[in-house]
Design an enzyme around this catalytic site. Sequence first.
Site, mmCIF file in Angstrom:
data_model
loop_
_atom_site.group_PDB
_atom_site.id
_atom_site.type_symbol
_atom_site.label_atom_id
_atom_site.label_comp_id
_atom_site.label_asym_id
_atom_site.label_seq_id
_atom_site.Cartn_x
_atom_site.Cartn_y
_atom_site.Cartn_z
ATOM 1 N N ASP A 17 0.834 -1.205 0.000
ATOM 2 C CA ASP A 17 0.000 0.000 0.000
ATOM 3 C C ASP A 17 0.870 1.257 0.000
ATOM 4 O OD1 ASP A 17 -2.346 1.438 -0.017
ATOM 5 O OD2 ASP A 17 -2.720 1.238 2.142
ATOM 6 N N GLY A 18 0.350 2.337 -0.587
ATOM 7 C CA GLY A 18 1.022 3.631 -0.526
ATOM 8 C C GLY A 18 1.579 4.130 -1.849
ATOM 9 N N HIS A 34 2.393 3.439 -9.046
ATOM 10 C CA HIS A 34 2.171 2.004 -9.289
ATOM 11 C C HIS A 34 3.334 1.399 -10.079
ATOM 12 C CE1 HIS A 34 -1.660 2.264 -7.435
ATOM 13 N NE2 HIS A 34 -2.253 2.954 -8.399
ATOM 14 N N LEU A 128 10.769 -20.405 -5.190
ATOM 15 C CA LEU A 128 9.873 -19.437 -4.557
ATOM 16 C C LEU A 128 8.472 -19.609 -5.144
ATOM 17 C CD1 LEU A 128 9.484 -16.866 -2.726
ATOM 18 C CD2 LEU A 128 9.774 -15.529 -4.827
HETATM 19 C C1 IPE Z 1 -5.495 -2.690 -0.190
HETATM 20 O O1 IPE Z 1 -5.130 -1.355 -0.359
HETATM 21 C C2 IPE Z 1 -5.491 -3.386 -1.514
HETATM 22 C C3 IPE Z 1 -4.179 -3.553 -2.145
HETATM 23 C C4 IPE Z 1 -3.021 -3.270 -1.605
HETATM 24 C C5 IPE Z 1 -4.223 -4.123 -3.460
HETATM 25 P P1 IPE Z 1 -6.221 -0.197 -0.503
HETATM 26 O O2 IPE Z 1 -5.475 1.055 -0.610
HETATM 27 O O3 IPE Z 1 -7.154 -0.525 -1.595
HETATM 28 O O4 IPE Z 1 -7.000 -0.340 0.879
HETATM 29 P P2 IPE Z 1 -7.875 0.731 1.674
HETATM 30 O O5 IPE Z 1 -8.840 1.320 0.694
HETATM 31 O O6 IPE Z 1 -6.934 1.762 2.209
HETATM 32 O O7 IPE Z 1 -8.515 -0.066 2.752
HETATM 33 C C1 IPE Z 2 -1.538 0.235 -3.294
HETATM 34 O O1 IPE Z 2 -1.321 1.605 -3.361
HETATM 35 C C2 IPE Z 2 -1.778 -0.382 -4.647
HETATM 36 C C3 IPE Z 2 -3.183 -0.712 -4.921
HETATM 37 C C4 IPE Z 2 -4.160 -0.690 -4.057
HETATM 38 C C5 IPE Z 2 -3.503 -1.084 -6.294
HETATM 39 P P1 IPE Z 2 -2.531 2.631 -3.350
HETATM 40 O O2 IPE Z 2 -2.886 2.944 -4.758
HETATM 41 O O3 IPE Z 2 -3.639 2.172 -2.503
HETATM 42 O O4 IPE Z 2 -1.811 3.885 -2.697
HETATM 43 P P2 IPE Z 2 -2.452 4.915 -1.667
HETATM 44 O O5 IPE Z 2 -2.993 4.124 -0.520
HETATM 45 O O6 IPE Z 2 -3.519 5.658 -2.400
HETATM 46 O O7 IPE Z 2 -1.304 5.786 -1.261
HETATM 47 MG MG MG Z 3 -4.076 2.402 -0.537
#
Ligand code: IPE
Ligand code: IPE
Ligand code: MG
Length: 240
Positions: A17-18, A34, A128
């Site tokens: 995430d992030g 991404h 892996l």
């Molecule tokens: C969870 O992240 C899904 C993935 C990492 C693919 P999100 O960014 O979608 O989750 P929420 O919306 O913060 O819960």
């Molecule tokens: C995680 O990063 C990847 C996916 C959920 C596809 P995010 O796209 O959720 O990044 P933030 O949370 O908005 O920073």
């Molecule tokens: Mg996110």
Amino acid sequence: MPSDTRTPPQHVAIIMDGNGRWATARGWPRLVGHRKGAERVKQIVTAAPDLGIKWLTIYAFSTENWKRSTEEVLGLMALFSRYIEREADRMAANSVRMRFIGDRTRLDDRLRGLMDGIEARTAQHSRLNLTVAINYGGRDEIVRAARALAAEAAAGRLDPARIDEAALGGALDTAALPDPDLVIRTSGETRTSNFLPWQAAYAEYEFTPTLWPDFTPEELAAILARFGTRERRFGGVVSA
Ligand code: IPE
Ligand code: IPE
Ligand code: MG
């Protein structure tokens, strides 16, 4: 029985995430984040076996992520296709077995073809086990499993009284995978967002503020070292 507290995690699952925040902080489109995140995946996949990881499962797209803009969703889908195409040779050369979990029926034919192809091509590998969750939601997975078991029962091939944890677990997308020992989430959010709710029932969790595009093999190694000091009791009592 409680396990040896020094046992390294066999199966690590990561909520990556992030990416969006990483890009936004630099004034760049979310898709740049991404793309950067995909580079990190490559690096972590390469480092994982040397860190003692046999099974690595990563959350790439949730059943809830369709709520995002069409541009972002299509960009992510294109990124998944490109990753499979560009990394296929390297995965084969490094004995990485690639699998996918999630509902594929909503994905476009080309991506599904690539997913099926790489699964078949790497099926003999074992250094892996890399599993990528695409259009994955834990609740959706359990619903699909329940539906499959109900269909078996309705057809007279399954006695409902015989549905136990093993039967339900065997009907999930993860039937071939051991349960994760450790779930890591980056970006500082301390929620699981529908990731492996059944399988991670007894997993340890680690939450790090690091945004996924900044997550390094060194940080992973530090998290694994911390995992080694945790006492996993599984409801039992550890004798002195
Ligand atoms: C969870 O992240 C899904 C993935 C990492 C693919 P999100 O960014 O979608 O989750 P929420 O919306 O913060 O819960
Ligand atoms: C995680 O990063 C990847 C996916 C959920 C596809 P995010 O796209 O959720 O990044 P933030 O949370 O908005 O920073
Ligand atoms: Mg996110």
